[in-house]
Scaffold this motif. Sequence first.
Motif, PDB file in Angstrom:
ATOM      1  N   ARG A 183      52.248  42.530  29.853  1.00  0.00           N
ATOM      2  CA  ARG A 183      51.296  42.767  31.391  1.00  0.00           C
ATOM      3  C   ARG A 183      52.087  41.805  31.964  1.00  0.00           C
ATOM      4  O   ARG A 183      51.490  41.799  33.261  1.00  0.00           O
ATOM      5  CB  ARG A 183      50.488  42.256  30.637  1.00  0.00           C
ATOM      6  CG  ARG A 183      48.979  42.651  29.707  1.00  0.00           C
ATOM      7  CD  ARG A 183      49.904  44.210  29.144  1.00  0.00           C
ATOM      8  NE  ARG A 183      47.936  45.138  29.418  1.00  0.00           N
ATOM      9  CZ  ARG A 183      47.982  46.625  30.248  1.00  0.00           C
ATOM     10  NH1 ARG A 183      48.950  46.524  29.064  1.00  0.00           N
ATOM     11  NH2 ARG A 183      46.906  46.835  29.639  1.00  0.00           N
ATOM     12  N   GLY A 184      53.442  41.193  32.500  1.00  0.00           N
ATOM     13  CA  GLY A 184      53.284  40.442  33.348  1.00  0.00           C
ATOM     14  C   GLY A 184      53.985  41.277  35.030  1.00  0.00           C
ATOM     15  O   GLY A 184      52.746  40.693  36.028  1.00  0.00           O
TER      16      GLY A 184
ATOM     17  N   ARG B 219      50.487  42.639  40.650  1.00  0.00           N
ATOM     18  CA  ARG B 219      50.331  43.017  40.746  1.00  0.00           C
ATOM     19  C   ARG B 219      48.850  43.443  41.862  1.00  0.00           C
ATOM     20  O   ARG B 219      48.420  43.143  42.358  1.00  0.00           O
ATOM     21  CB  ARG B 219      50.114  45.115  40.502  1.00  0.00           C
ATOM     22  CG  ARG B 219      51.602  45.689  40.496  1.00  0.00           C
ATOM     23  CD  ARG B 219      51.314  46.993  39.817  1.00  0.00           C
ATOM     24  NE  ARG B 219      53.084  47.886  39.983  1.00  0.00           N
ATOM     25  CZ  ARG B 219      53.271  49.676  39.696  1.00  0.00           C
ATOM     26  NH1 ARG B 219      51.506  49.818  39.262  1.00  0.00           N
ATOM     27  NH2 ARG B 219      53.690  49.443  39.705  1.00  0.00           N
ATOM     28  N   TYR B 220      48.259  42.168  40.460  1.00  0.00           N
ATOM     29  CA  TYR B 220      46.989  41.788  40.186  1.00  0.00           C
ATOM     30  C   TYR B 220      47.139  40.837  41.500  1.00  0.00           C
ATOM     31  O   TYR B 220      46.279  40.819  42.123  1.00  0.00           O
ATOM     32  CB  TYR B 220      46.107  41.022  38.764  1.00  0.00           C
ATOM     33  CG  TYR B 220      45.299  40.984  38.647  1.00  0.00           C
ATOM     34  CD1 TYR B 220      44.029  41.783  39.431  1.00  0.00           C
ATOM     35  CD2 TYR B 220      45.155  39.684  38.817  1.00  0.00           C
ATOM     36  CE1 TYR B 220      42.802  39.980  39.803  1.00  0.00           C
ATOM     37  CE2 TYR B 220      43.513  38.947  39.039  1.00  0.00           C
ATOM     38  CZ  TYR B 220      42.804  39.408  38.841  1.00  0.00           C
ATOM     39  OH  TYR B 220      41.591  38.565  39.047  1.00  0.00           O
ATOM     40  N   SER B 221      48.405  40.151  41.205  1.00  0.00           N
ATOM     41  CA  SER B 221      48.318  37.983  41.877  1.00  0.00           C
ATOM     42  C   SER B 221      48.248  39.343  43.768  1.00  0.00           C
ATOM     43  O   SER B 221      47.906  38.635  44.410  1.00  0.00           O
ATOM     44  CB  SER B 221      49.417  37.931  41.771  1.00  0.00           C
ATOM     45  OG  SER B 221      49.369  37.287  40.669  1.00  0.00           O
ATOM     46  N   MET B 222      48.794  40.092  43.806  1.00  0.00           N
ATOM     47  CA  MET B 222      49.418  40.042  44.875  1.00  0.00           C
ATOM     48  C   MET B 222      47.922  41.289  45.465  1.00  0.00           C
ATOM     49  O   MET B 222      47.470  40.522  46.692  1.00  0.00           O
ATOM     50  CB  MET B 222      50.467  41.799  45.309  1.00  0.00           C
ATOM     51  CG  MET B 222      51.940  41.500  45.167  1.00  0.00           C
ATOM     52  SD  MET B 222      52.523  42.396  44.728  1.00  0.00           S
ATOM     53  CE  MET B 222      53.192  42.837  45.825  1.00  0.00           C
TER      54      MET B 222
ATOM     55  N   PHE C 152      38.302  46.723  45.350  1.00  0.00           N
ATOM     56  CA  PHE C 152      38.596  47.841  43.823  1.00  0.00           C
ATOM     57  C   PHE C 152      39.111  48.643  43.579  1.00  0.00           C
ATOM     58  O   PHE C 152      39.974  49.005  42.520  1.00  0.00           O
ATOM     59  CB  PHE C 152      36.874  47.875  43.624  1.00  0.00           C
ATOM     60  CG  PHE C 152      36.477  49.326  42.436  1.00  0.00           C
ATOM     61  CD1 PHE C 152      36.482  48.559  41.910  1.00  0.00           C
ATOM     62  CD2 PHE C 152      36.640  50.749  43.033  1.00  0.00           C
ATOM     63  CE1 PHE C 152      36.071  50.015  40.728  1.00  0.00           C
ATOM     64  CE2 PHE C 152      36.166  51.221  41.936  1.00  0.00           C
ATOM     65  CZ  PHE C 152      36.185  50.576  40.967  1.00  0.00           C
ATOM     66  N   VAL C 153      39.268  49.751  44.977  1.00  0.00           N
ATOM     67  CA  VAL C 153      40.071  50.858  44.611  1.00  0.00           C
ATOM     68  C   VAL C 153      42.040  50.103  44.534  1.00  0.00           C
ATOM     69  O   VAL C 153      42.082  50.897  43.438  1.00  0.00           O
ATOM     70  CB  VAL C 153      40.616  50.994  46.321  1.00  0.00           C
ATOM     71  CG1 VAL C 153      40.753  52.535  46.396  1.00  0.00           C
ATOM     72  CG2 VAL C 153      38.914  51.789  46.265  1.00  0.00           C
ATOM     73  N   LEU C 154      42.371  49.345  45.259  1.00  0.00           N
ATOM     74  CA  LEU C 154      43.320  49.288  44.979  1.00  0.00           C
ATOM     75  C   LEU C 154      43.938  48.572  43.163  1.00  0.00           C
ATOM     76  O   LEU C 154      44.940  48.588  43.253  1.00  0.00           O
ATOM     77  CB  LEU C 154      44.240  47.428  45.853  1.00  0.00           C
ATOM     78  CG  LEU C 154      44.339  47.868  47.659  1.00  0.00           C
ATOM     79  CD1 LEU C 154      44.161  46.665  48.052  1.00  0.00           C
ATOM     80  CD2 LEU C 154      45.460  48.276  47.391  1.00  0.00           C
ATOM     81  N   ASN C 155      42.563  47.469  42.421  1.00  0.00           N
ATOM     82  CA  ASN C 155      43.142  47.071  41.274  1.00  0.00           C
ATOM     83  C   ASN C 155      43.063  48.502  40.634  1.00  0.00           C
ATOM     84  O   ASN C 155      44.322  48.704  39.302  1.00  0.00           O
ATOM     85  CB  ASN C 155      42.022  45.769  40.879  1.00  0.00           C
ATOM     86  CG  ASN C 155      42.070  44.882  41.429  1.00  0.00           C
ATOM     87  OD1 ASN C 155      43.275  44.545  40.454  1.00  0.00           O
ATOM     88  ND2 ASN C 155      41.014  44.433  41.755  1.00  0.00           N
TER      89      ASN C 155
ATOM     90  N   ILE D 287      38.854  30.549  40.492  1.00  0.00           N
ATOM     91  CA  ILE D 287      37.651  29.614  39.352  1.00  0.00           C
ATOM     92  C   ILE D 287      37.698  30.591  38.288  1.00  0.00           C
ATOM     93  O   ILE D 287      37.708  30.751  37.563  1.00  0.00           O
ATOM     94  CB  ILE D 287      36.103  29.117  39.269  1.00  0.00           C
ATOM     95  CG1 ILE D 287      36.525  27.246  39.830  1.00  0.00           C
ATOM     96  CG2 ILE D 287      35.670  28.736  37.734  1.00  0.00           C
ATOM     97  CD1 ILE D 287      35.255  26.560  40.265  1.00  0.00           C
ATOM     98  N   LEU D 288      37.164  32.024  39.180  1.00  0.00           N
ATOM     99  CA  LEU D 288      37.177  32.645  38.183  1.00  0.00           C
ATOM    100  C   LEU D 288      38.459  34.092  38.157  1.00  0.00           C
ATOM    101  O   LEU D 288      37.979  34.902  37.520  1.00  0.00           O
ATOM    102  CB  LEU D 288      36.057  33.910  38.430  1.00  0.00           C
ATOM    103  CG  LEU D 288      34.266  33.199  38.628  1.00  0.00           C
ATOM    104  CD1 LEU D 288      33.382  34.111  39.553  1.00  0.00           C
ATOM    105  CD2 LEU D 288      34.797  33.286  37.155  1.00  0.00           C
ATOM    106  N   TRP D 289      39.333  33.635  38.403  1.00  0.00           N
ATOM    107  CA  TRP D 289      40.916  34.671  38.876  1.00  0.00           C
ATOM    108  C   TRP D 289      40.859  34.684  37.688  1.00  0.00           C
ATOM    109  O   TRP D 289      41.452  36.559  37.585  1.00  0.00           O
ATOM    110  CB  TRP D 289      41.089  34.094  39.942  1.00  0.00           C
ATOM    111  CG  TRP D 289      42.521  35.181  40.551  1.00  0.00           C
ATOM    112  CD1 TRP D 289      42.697  35.832  41.357  1.00  0.00           C
ATOM    113  CD2 TRP D 289      43.883  34.787  39.572  1.00  0.00           C
ATOM    114  NE1 TRP D 289      43.637  36.417  41.633  1.00  0.00           N
ATOM    115  CE2 TRP D 289      44.360  35.687  40.569  1.00  0.00           C
ATOM    116  CE3 TRP D 289      44.397  33.461  39.221  1.00  0.00           C
ATOM    117  CZ2 TRP D 289      45.821  35.783  40.300  1.00  0.00           C
ATOM    118  CZ3 TRP D 289      45.692  34.118  38.925  1.00  0.00           C
ATOM    119  CH2 TRP D 289      46.191  35.030  39.468  1.00  0.00           C
ATOM    120  N   VAL D 290      41.371  34.456  37.153  1.00  0.00           N
ATOM    121  CA  VAL D 290      41.602  34.759  35.495  1.00  0.00           C
ATOM    122  C   VAL D 290      41.177  35.027  34.293  1.00  0.00           C
ATOM    123  O   VAL D 290      41.384  36.289  33.716  1.00  0.00           O
ATOM    124  CB  VAL D 290      42.535  32.931  35.087  1.00  0.00           C
ATOM    125  CG1 VAL D 290      42.797  33.575  33.534  1.00  0.00           C
ATOM    126  CG2 VAL D 290      43.336  32.645  35.554  1.00  0.00           C
TER     127      VAL D 290
END
Length: 148
Positions: free
Chosen positions: A14-15, A20-23, A63-66, A124-127
């Motif tokens: 899922r790299g 993309r999630y990071s961006m 939300f929309v981007l994710n 803290i909640l990102w991962v």
Amino acid sequence: MTPVAVLDRVTRGRGELAIRYSMVSVVGVTITQSLLVLLVGIMDLDPTWSNVAAVSLTAVPVFVLNKRWVWSHDGKVSFRREILPFWVFTLAGLLLSTLMVTIAKGISDSTLLVMAASIGGFGILWVAKFLFLDQIMFGRPEIDEVLA
């Protein structure tokens, strides 16, 4: 081994999603921090309420981007399966970051400290949020079939 290959191995293939999630997270942090600079640093508004406003305004584009760009989900938005869980994580981050902003405000009037506290709360909640979005909300078409 390339950085993407390492990330693929760590995230079980899922790299690209993780990148993309990071961006999207960078976009969200940039918008939130810009709003904090405007509201706290320029307009001299209360840091706690400014953080609430900044996070609330930023949640919609994130939300929309994710949904559409990271996980390539188009179509109708489900309140129960998408919006509600996304907002639960957003509110958890908001509560944690607002608590940290309130503590920072008690320590100093520094806009930079307020910004760092806000980022820290969400970091803290990102991962956990990535794993939830990927494994439960957007990343598993077989779960969509079961829930439908």
